[in-house]
Scaffold this active site. Structure first.
Site, PDB file in Angstrom:
ATOM      1  N   HIS A   1       0.884  -1.202   0.000  1.00 31.42           N
ATOM      2  CA  HIS A   1       0.000   0.000   0.000  1.00 31.42           C
ATOM      3  C   HIS A   1       0.899   1.223   0.000  1.00 31.42           C
ATOM      4  CE1 HIS A   1      -3.866   2.104   1.378  1.00 31.42           C
ATOM      5  NE2 HIS A   1      -2.966   3.047   1.175  1.00 31.42           N
TER       6      HIS A   1
ATOM      7  N   HIS B   1       1.699   5.281  -1.713  1.00 30.16           N
ATOM      8  CA  HIS B   1       1.349   6.464  -2.504  1.00 30.16           C
ATOM      9  C   HIS B   1       2.629   7.059  -3.074  1.00 30.16           C
ATOM     10  CE1 HIS B   1      -2.808   6.546  -0.968  1.00 30.16           C
ATOM     11  NE2 HIS B   1      -2.254   6.054   0.122  1.00 30.16           N
TER      12      HIS B   1
ATOM     13  N   LYS C   1      -9.057  -0.282  -6.203  1.00 29.59           N
ATOM     14  CA  LYS C   1      -9.058   0.348  -4.867  1.00 29.59           C
ATOM     15  C   LYS C   1     -10.297   1.202  -4.674  1.00 29.59           C
ATOM     16  CE  LYS C   1      -7.622   1.957  -0.920  1.00 29.59           C
ATOM     17  NZ  LYS C   1      -6.538   2.890  -0.676  1.00 29.59           N
TER      18      LYS C   1
ATOM     19  N   HIS D   1     -10.502   1.176   1.375  1.00 30.62           N
ATOM     20  CA  HIS D   1     -10.251   2.114   2.485  1.00 30.62           C
ATOM     21  C   HIS D   1     -11.507   2.057   3.352  1.00 30.62           C
ATOM     22  CE1 HIS D   1      -8.470   5.958   4.200  1.00 30.62           C
ATOM     23  NE2 HIS D   1      -9.610   5.797   4.852  1.00 30.62           N
TER      24      HIS D   1
ATOM     25  N   HIS E   1      -4.870  -0.844   5.513  1.00 37.04           N
ATOM     26  CA  HIS E   1      -4.349  -0.143   6.708  1.00 37.04           C
ATOM     27  C   HIS E   1      -5.266  -0.252   7.927  1.00 37.04           C
ATOM     28  CE1 HIS E   1      -6.980   2.827   4.948  1.00 37.04           C
ATOM     29  NE2 HIS E   1      -6.101   3.295   4.111  1.00 37.04           N
TER      30      HIS E   1
ATOM     31  N   ASP F   1       1.466   2.535   3.495  1.00 36.42           N
ATOM     32  CA  ASP F   1       0.616   3.715   3.331  1.00 36.42           C
ATOM     33  C   ASP F   1       1.471   4.978   3.392  1.00 36.42           C
ATOM     34  OD1 ASP F   1      -1.622   5.180   2.800  1.00 36.42           O
ATOM     35  OD2 ASP F   1      -2.446   5.076   4.827  1.00 36.42           O
TER      36      ASP F   1
HETATM   37  C1  NCD Z   1      -3.368   9.024   1.970  1.00 35.13           C
HETATM   38  C2  NCD Z   1      -2.884  10.068   0.960  1.00 35.13           C
HETATM   39  O1  NCD Z   1      -2.378  11.129   1.378  1.00 35.13           O
HETATM   40  O2  NCD Z   1      -2.982   9.811  -0.239  1.00 35.13           O
HETATM   41  N1  NCD Z   1      -3.466   9.646   3.262  1.00 35.13           N
HETATM   42  C3  NCD Z   1      -3.466   9.020   4.466  1.00 35.13           C
HETATM   43  O3  NCD Z   1      -3.654   9.692   5.480  1.00 35.13           O
HETATM   44  N2  NCD Z   1      -3.272   7.729   4.579  1.00 35.13           N
HETATM   45  C4  NCD Z   1      -4.661   8.441   1.522  1.00 35.13           C
HETATM   46  C5  NCD Z   1      -5.117   7.245   2.310  1.00 35.13           C
HETATM   47  O4  NCD Z   1      -4.580   6.147   2.172  1.00 35.13           O
HETATM   48  O5  NCD Z   1      -6.032   7.399   3.122  1.00 35.13           O
HETATM   49 ZN    ZN Z   2      -3.226   5.027   1.528  1.00 36.81          ZN
END
Ligand code: NCD
Ligand code: ZN
Length: 336
Positions: A12, A14, A94, A131, A165, A237
């Site tokens: 997971h 970003h 997702k 999510h 998560h 995450d």
């Molecule tokens: C994530 C993001 O900034 O893209 N933020 C977070 O707080 N985890 C998005 C997500 O996974 O909720």
């Molecule tokens: Zn995330």
């Protein structure tokens, strides 16, 4: 003694776009054989064309490092043709409830209307990554969402469902009752509670969705992960935001943990006396659930302390200013 891991995976992640992508991708590529890349870009990744363009941008940002971006599609109403075409190029779809987190406005507003697309995912055997938070009280959102997970698990019994998560003891209990369901757990939710975020001076670097919960929740997560639970997978995450989006009124949600992920996990597992369970959490469980086989390769960690910098570019990393007792060995394998 060093710790050697086969094909560690971050399920997971970003990676963002543009300059941020260029800044953050090398951290993941230096530690992991691959990662599940989240689709919540400003313009969501919701077509095969966008998946391909994003994958190419990630490959460029990783340079020569051998990192497999396991791509995801942003959930919307898809038809069979779209999903069948995308199937071999994605690891899953997702789903975000609309507006629940960063760049999720295009997410689901009405869960009564997702059944047709979810049925196609089940039929085509494409995993659904979720999510799982409602719009309720912030500490209860995940627990409230378990009703949706239950509906999904019972209505679509062959669907490969991932609770992303997870942060609560209740989610761990749920996982025990539905043995086809898997979940990801972050590093920060294994280490911190709400007290670390807001119990003293407010810490925007630790503010994320889902918010860190109680000591009891964290301990339940730790127990499950450290005991080698077969359906728990590491997903950092890691969600970078520039300081001006964190240290302001309306702090963006997201913890940037990519630079410290494997060293801090090694420290956690070694200190808990169970390093033998780390390989399942960071690789084997994900390979089995997702049926993926990343190109062979190992990452070696050595017990050498290092100080986590206060910043990487404009981003404050998780554990900034702290010392971690493990680091990724510079020259550690044939492939990375
Ligand atoms: C994530 C993001 O900034 O893209 N933020 C977070 O707080 N985890 C998005 C997500 O996974 O909720
Ligand atoms: Zn995330």
């Amino acid at each position: 003694m060093d710790l050697t891991l086969d094909t560690p995976l971050d399920m997971h992640l970003h990676l963002r776009q543009g300059e941020m992508l260029d800044l953050v991708a090398p951290f993941s590529a230096a530690q992991f054989a691959g990662g599940a890349v989240m689709p919540n870009l400003v313009q969501p990744v919701d077509s095969l064309e966008r998946v391909r363009a994003y994958r190419a941008a990630i490959a460029a940002a990783c340079g020569t490092a051998a990192f497999v971006p396991y791509m995801t599609l942003f959930f919307r109403d898809y038809d069979r043709r779209e999903l069948a075409e995308a199937k071999d190029e994605i690891i899953g779809v997702k789903l975000y409830p609309a507006g629940i987190t960063t760049q999720s406005e295009a997410g689901v507003r009405d869960f009564d209307r997702i059944g047709a697309t979810v049925a196609l995912l089940e039929e085509l055997d494409i995993p659904l990554l979720v999510h799982g938070e409602t719009g309720g009280f912030v500490m209860e959102r995940e627990q409230e969402f378990l009703a949706v997970y239950r509906w999904l698990a019972e209505t679509f019994p062959r669907l490969r469902l991932v609770m992303e998560h997870i942060t609560t003891a209740a989610a761990i209990d749920f996982l025990e009752r539905f043995d086809r369901v898997a979940a990801t757990v972050t590093l920060h939710h294994l280490l911190i509670t709400l007290d670390d975020v807001a119990g003293g001076l407010l810490r925007p670097d630790l503010f994320c969705k889902p918010i860190a919960k109680t000591p009891r929740d964290r301990d339940a997560l730790r127990r499950a992960v450290l005991s080698g639970h077969p359906r728990l997978m590491f997903g950092s995450d890691s969600a970078p935001h520039p300081r001006h989006k964190k240290e302001c009124l309306g702090c963006a949600a997201g913890v940037f943990s990519a630079p410290v992920a494997l060293p801090a996990l090694a420290e956690l597992f070694v200190e808990a006396g169970c390093p033998e369970h780390l390989p399942a959490f960071v690789s084997a469980n994900a390979r089995r659930f997702y049926r993926i086989e990343p190109p062979a390769g190992t990452v070696c960690l050595e017990p050498v302390a290092w100080l986590v910098p206060e910043r990487y570019g404009e981003v404050t990393p998780f554990l900034a200013g702290k010392t971690i007792g493990w680091r990724v060995k510079a020259a550690h394998s044939a492939r990375f």
